[in-house]
Design an enzyme around this catalytic site. Structure first.
Site, PDB file in Angstrom:
ATOM      1  N   ALA A  86     -72.522  54.390  40.469  1.00  0.00           N
ATOM      2  CA  ALA A  86     -72.742  54.260  41.913  1.00  0.00           C
ATOM      3  C   ALA A  86     -72.051  53.002  42.407  1.00  0.00           C
ATOM      4  CB  ALA A  86     -74.237  54.158  42.217  1.00  0.00           C
ATOM      5  N   GLU A  87     -71.851  52.952  43.707  1.00  0.00           N
ATOM      6  CA  GLU A  87     -71.586  51.679  44.362  1.00  0.00           C
ATOM      7  C   GLU A  87     -72.968  51.091  44.624  1.00  0.00           C
ATOM      8  OE1 GLU A  87     -68.895  49.981  45.175  1.00  0.00           O
ATOM      9  OE2 GLU A  87     -67.466  51.434  44.385  1.00  0.00           O
ATOM     10  N   THR A 133     -83.024  53.965  43.433  1.00  0.00           N
ATOM     11  CA  THR A 133     -83.540  52.651  43.818  1.00  0.00           C
ATOM     12  C   THR A 133     -84.775  52.770  44.718  1.00  0.00           C
ATOM     13  OG1 THR A 133     -83.015  50.774  45.243  1.00  0.00           O
ATOM     14  CG2 THR A 133     -81.769  52.752  45.651  1.00  0.00           C
ATOM     15  N   ASP A 134     -85.596  51.725  44.719  1.00  0.00           N
ATOM     16  CA  ASP A 134     -86.743  51.707  45.646  1.00  0.00           C
ATOM     17  C   ASP A 134     -86.294  51.500  47.093  1.00  0.00           C
ATOM     18  OD1 ASP A 134     -85.956  49.032  45.477  1.00  0.00           O
ATOM     19  OD2 ASP A 134     -87.944  48.249  45.023  1.00  0.00           O
ATOM     20  N   GLU A 135     -85.009  51.126  47.280  1.00  0.00           N
ATOM     21  CA  GLU A 135     -84.545  50.806  48.641  1.00  0.00           C
ATOM     22  C   GLU A 135     -84.527  52.042  49.546  1.00  0.00           C
ATOM     23  OE1 GLU A 135     -81.286  47.996  48.781  1.00  0.00           O
ATOM     24  OE2 GLU A 135     -81.849  47.170  46.838  1.00  0.00           O
ATOM     25  N   TYR A 159     -76.031  51.464  51.818  1.00  0.00           N
ATOM     26  CA  TYR A 159     -76.282  51.691  50.386  1.00  0.00           C
ATOM     27  C   TYR A 159     -77.510  52.580  50.189  1.00  0.00           C
ATOM     28  CZ  TYR A 159     -78.286  50.718  45.746  1.00  0.00           C
ATOM     29  OH  TYR A 159     -78.859  50.849  44.499  1.00  0.00           O
ATOM     30  N   LYS A 163     -77.939  56.407  48.652  1.00  0.00           N
ATOM     31  CA  LYS A 163     -78.769  56.724  47.482  1.00  0.00           C
ATOM     32  C   LYS A 163     -79.842  57.752  47.872  1.00  0.00           C
ATOM     33  CE  LYS A 163     -78.693  55.209  43.811  1.00  0.00           C
ATOM     34  NZ  LYS A 163     -77.921  55.560  42.578  1.00  0.00           N
ATOM     35  N   ASN A 189     -83.343  44.824  39.499  1.00  0.00           N
ATOM     36  CA  ASN A 189     -83.201  44.459  38.082  1.00  0.00           C
ATOM     37  C   ASN A 189     -82.530  43.102  37.944  1.00  0.00           C
ATOM     38  OD1 ASN A 189     -82.685  47.411  36.063  1.00  0.00           O
ATOM     39  ND2 ASN A 189     -83.842  47.259  37.932  1.00  0.00           N
TER      40      ASN A 189
HETATM   41  P1  NAD Z   1     -73.211  48.314  38.839  1.00  0.00           P
HETATM   42  O1  NAD Z   1     -72.534  48.184  40.158  1.00  0.00           O
HETATM   43  O2  NAD Z   1     -73.362  47.132  37.962  1.00  0.00           O
HETATM   44  O3  NAD Z   1     -72.468  49.433  37.967  1.00  0.00           O
HETATM   45  C1  NAD Z   1     -72.017  50.648  38.512  1.00  0.00           C
HETATM   46  C2  NAD Z   1     -71.074  51.294  37.509  1.00  0.00           C
HETATM   47  O4  NAD Z   1     -70.643  52.554  38.069  1.00  0.00           O
HETATM   48  C3  NAD Z   1     -69.814  50.470  37.247  1.00  0.00           C
HETATM   49  O5  NAD Z   1     -69.544  50.437  35.849  1.00  0.00           O
HETATM   50  C4  NAD Z   1     -68.717  51.226  37.988  1.00  0.00           C
HETATM   51  O6  NAD Z   1     -67.437  51.093  37.389  1.00  0.00           O
HETATM   52  C5  NAD Z   1     -69.230  52.658  37.918  1.00  0.00           C
HETATM   53  N1  NAD Z   1     -68.704  53.504  39.011  1.00  0.00           N
HETATM   54  C6  NAD Z   1     -68.660  53.189  40.336  1.00  0.00           C
HETATM   55  N2  NAD Z   1     -68.074  54.194  41.011  1.00  0.00           N
HETATM   56  C7  NAD Z   1     -67.780  55.166  40.108  1.00  0.00           C
HETATM   57  C8  NAD Z   1     -67.185  56.455  40.202  1.00  0.00           C
HETATM   58  N3  NAD Z   1     -66.766  56.933  41.389  1.00  0.00           N
HETATM   59  N4  NAD Z   1     -67.038  57.187  39.077  1.00  0.00           N
HETATM   60  C9  NAD Z   1     -67.448  56.705  37.864  1.00  0.00           C
HETATM   61  N5  NAD Z   1     -67.990  55.478  37.718  1.00  0.00           N
HETATM   62  C10 NAD Z   1     -68.173  54.725  38.827  1.00  0.00           C
HETATM   63  O7  NAD Z   1     -74.636  48.982  39.183  1.00  0.00           O
HETATM   64  P2  NAD Z   1     -76.052  48.746  38.487  1.00  0.00           P
HETATM   65  O8  NAD Z   1     -76.705  47.597  39.119  1.00  0.00           O
HETATM   66  O9  NAD Z   1     -75.895  48.812  37.024  1.00  0.00           O
HETATM   67  O10 NAD Z   1     -76.810  50.074  38.982  1.00  0.00           O
HETATM   68  C11 NAD Z   1     -76.724  51.287  38.243  1.00  0.00           C
HETATM   69  C12 NAD Z   1     -77.527  52.352  38.947  1.00  0.00           C
HETATM   70  O11 NAD Z   1     -78.882  51.934  39.078  1.00  0.00           O
HETATM   71  C13 NAD Z   1     -77.047  52.653  40.376  1.00  0.00           C
HETATM   72  O12 NAD Z   1     -77.143  54.038  40.580  1.00  0.00           O
HETATM   73  C14 NAD Z   1     -78.012  51.886  41.265  1.00  0.00           C
HETATM   74  O13 NAD Z   1     -78.144  52.515  42.510  1.00  0.00           O
HETATM   75  C15 NAD Z   1     -79.280  51.982  40.440  1.00  0.00           C
HETATM   76  N6  NAD Z   1     -80.240  50.872  40.629  1.00  0.00           N
HETATM   77  C16 NAD Z   1     -79.827  49.573  40.519  1.00  0.00           C
HETATM   78  C17 NAD Z   1     -80.754  48.534  40.655  1.00  0.00           C
HETATM   79  C18 NAD Z   1     -80.353  47.096  40.487  1.00  0.00           C
HETATM   80  O14 NAD Z   1     -81.186  46.208  40.732  1.00  0.00           O
HETATM   81  N7  NAD Z   1     -79.151  46.789  40.052  1.00  0.00           N
HETATM   82  C19 NAD Z   1     -82.096  48.850  40.914  1.00  0.00           C
HETATM   83  C20 NAD Z   1     -82.475  50.203  41.028  1.00  0.00           C
HETATM   84  C21 NAD Z   1     -81.536  51.193  40.862  1.00  0.00           C
HETATM   85  P1  TYD Z   2     -79.243  41.402  45.924  1.00  0.00           P
HETATM   86  O1  TYD Z   2     -79.162  40.827  44.542  1.00  0.00           O
HETATM   87  O2  TYD Z   2     -77.973  41.645  46.685  1.00  0.00           O
HETATM   88  O3  TYD Z   2     -80.146  42.720  45.856  1.00  0.00           O
HETATM   89  P2  TYD Z   2     -80.709  43.686  47.056  1.00  0.00           P
HETATM   90  O4  TYD Z   2     -80.116  43.301  48.344  1.00  0.00           O
HETATM   91  O5  TYD Z   2     -80.295  45.053  46.617  1.00  0.00           O
HETATM   92  O6  TYD Z   2     -82.199  43.496  47.029  1.00  0.00           O
HETATM   93  O7  TYD Z   2     -80.119  40.404  46.793  1.00  0.00           O
HETATM   94  C1  TYD Z   2     -81.464  40.076  46.470  1.00  0.00           C
HETATM   95  C2  TYD Z   2     -82.043  39.297  47.631  1.00  0.00           C
HETATM   96  O8  TYD Z   2     -81.350  38.033  47.749  1.00  0.00           O
HETATM   97  C3  TYD Z   2     -81.888  39.978  48.978  1.00  0.00           C
HETATM   98  O9  TYD Z   2     -83.053  39.725  49.779  1.00  0.00           O
HETATM   99  C4  TYD Z   2     -80.682  39.308  49.600  1.00  0.00           C
HETATM  100  C5  TYD Z   2     -80.749  37.894  49.042  1.00  0.00           C
HETATM  101  N1  TYD Z   2     -79.455  37.221  48.834  1.00  0.00           N
HETATM  102  C6  TYD Z   2     -79.233  35.937  49.355  1.00  0.00           C
HETATM  103  O10 TYD Z   2     -80.116  35.333  50.011  1.00  0.00           O
HETATM  104  N2  TYD Z   2     -78.016  35.356  49.130  1.00  0.00           N
HETATM  105  C7  TYD Z   2     -77.027  35.965  48.424  1.00  0.00           C
HETATM  106  O11 TYD Z   2     -75.909  35.388  48.265  1.00  0.00           O
HETATM  107  C8  TYD Z   2     -77.258  37.268  47.874  1.00  0.00           C
HETATM  108  C9  TYD Z   2     -76.188  38.002  47.105  1.00  0.00           C
HETATM  109  C10 TYD Z   2     -78.500  37.854  48.114  1.00  0.00           C
END
Ligand code: NAD
Ligand code: TYD
Length: 353
Positions: A86-87, A133-135, A159, A163, A189
């Site tokens: 995902a993005e 995501t919970d978002e 975003y 999702k 995470n």
């Molecule tokens: P990330 O941005 O670190 O990784 C995303 C990966 O997907 C990358 O390796 C990227 O190269 C790949 N990707 C992007 N576009 C692609 C495409 N078109 N085809 C194939 N691969 C592609 O993301 P993350 O933080 O590891 O999140 C992973 C998943 O978990 C996502 O679906 C996100 O919505 C979900 N999620 C993330 C969090 C968080 O806190 N990071 C929390 C809840 C859910």
């Molecule tokens: P982020 O890690 O981008 O996760 P998400 O927006 O998906 O929750 O940001 C976590 C929190 O931190 C969010 O409330 C936005 C804030 N934030 C800042 O205050 N400064 C920053 O530079 C970034 C990247 C996030």
């Protein structure tokens, strides 16, 4: 001998790399196929330790490429999908919503359609597990309860809207065609290998370089933080024991106001770098708030605890300590990501992009 081929998408990203590592090590009998486009967020250095494993295959590809997906399903007789690609960054989605709609919505739909074609109604032993995501639930007021699996979807950012749409497509394939699907919605995470544009690794890196720490608004927004390996363990459990068609929320009942979390990070980094207490507090810089900044996220994960017995294993203080240590001990990883050198790793390993 592989008994089962499992496709993990987005396995070169932050959470995906932890899921790939866990599955490759824990299930030598599975063939783990990591499909990743290697966008800026994909980094094969995250998987160096397992890339030579006999049960691991890396495929570079785009989940929007339906013809490629069809071939992949046929070539490896894929039986299970864990979809993480995902993005994932809210700030980028505000600047470029189209890329989010393309990857998160159309990419998920392409993957669903390819699985449906390949499985052709033979659902037994098959599973499409979508990571979300919970978002998607929107934002909570201060003291305003928790997101449960019944909370109405109300996404605010591009975003979370993308999702939410992908979650609906997954459930639509279950309800319309009978495809065995699962959806989980997880809180924020943190941990090793997170791309340093997200709050925690960005701030650790900035403290290290004595660069400003841009706190959006007044730092009063609240996020619910979960250690990434606990998320990966939950994914393993749900993939194997979750009830098909269900949704599970994943979170650690661990809410933090951004500014309080930032002070914990500063204290931990300063201590580990041998700086006097409070040394980096002057780096805090309040900046213009994020547009549409959700005030509070908080997940109720009691369904997962009651039905499958999952609980987070790490206390937050331990998790943060471990995370800060990891980034300080892996400065080459951080420097390679921030300089862009990580993109050359693919070329060394697999030839030209
Ligand atoms: P990330 O941005 O670190 O990784 C995303 C990966 O997907 C990358 O390796 C990227 O190269 C790949 N990707 C992007 N576009 C692609 C495409 N078109 N085809 C194939 N691969 C592609 O993301 P993350 O933080 O590891 O999140 C992973 C998943 O978990 C996502 O679906 C996100 O919505 C979900 N999620 C993330 C969090 C968080 O806190 N990071 C929390 C809840 C859910
Ligand atoms: P982020 O890690 O981008 O996760 P998400 O927006 O998906 O929750 O940001 C976590 C929190 O931190 C969010 O409330 C936005 C804030 N934030 C800042 O205050 N400064 C920053 O530079 C970034 C990247 C996030």
């Amino acid at each position: 001998m592989a008994t089962k081929s499992i496709l993990i998408t987005g396995g070169a990203g932050f959470i995906g790399s932890h899921v790939v590592r866990l599955f490759v090590k824990k299930y030598p009998e599975y063939r783990i196929i990591n499909l990743d486009k290697l966008t800026y967020a994909g980094n094969l250095e995250n998987l160096r330790d397992i890339e030579q494993a006999a049960n691991y295959v890396f495929v570079r590809g785009d989940i929007c490429d339906y013809e490629m997906l069809k071939k992949l399903f046929a070539e490896y007789a894929i039986e299970g999908v864990i979809h993480l690609a995902a993005e994932s960054h809210v700030d980028r989605s505000i600047k470029d919503p189209f890329t989010f709609a393309r990857t998160n919505v159309l990419g998920t739909l392409s993957l669903l359609q390819a699985a449906k074609e390949a499985w052709d109604g033979q659902w037994d032993g098959r599973l499409f597990y979508h990571i979300s995501t919970d978002e998607v639930y929107g934002a909570l007021e201060l003291g305003g309860g928790f997101f449960t699996e019944e909370t109405r979807y109300a996404p605010h950012s591009p975003y979370s809207a993308s999702k939410a749409s992908s979650d609906h497509f997954v459930r639509a394939f279950h309800d319309t065609y009978g495809m065995p699907t699962l959806v989980t919605n997880c809180s924020n995470n943190y941990g090793p290998y997170q791309f340093p544009e997200k709050l925690i690794p960005l701030f650790i890196n900035n403290i290290r370089h004595r660069k400003p720490l841009p706190v959006y608004g007044k730092g009063e927004n609240i996020r619910d933080w979960l250690y990434v390996e606990d998320h990966a363990r939950a994914i393993d459990l749900i993939f194997h024991r979750g009830k098909v068609g269900e949704t599970y929320n994943i979170g650690g009942f661990n809410e933090w106001r951004n500014i309080d979390l930032i002070r914990v990070i500063i204290r931990t980094v300063d201590r580990l770098l041998g700086n006097p207490e409070g040394y980096s507090l002057d780096l805090i810089t309040f900046v213009t708030d994020r547009a549409g900044h959700d005030l509070r996220y908080a997940i109720d994960s009691s369904k997962l605890k009651n039905e499958l017995g999952w609980e987070p294993s790490l206390q937050f203080e331990e998790g943060i300590e471990h995370t800060v240590r990891w980034y300080l001990d892996n400065q080459l990883w951080l420097d390679n990501v921030t300089s862009g050198a990580y993109e050359e790793y693919y070329q060394k390993m697999y030839g030209n992009k």
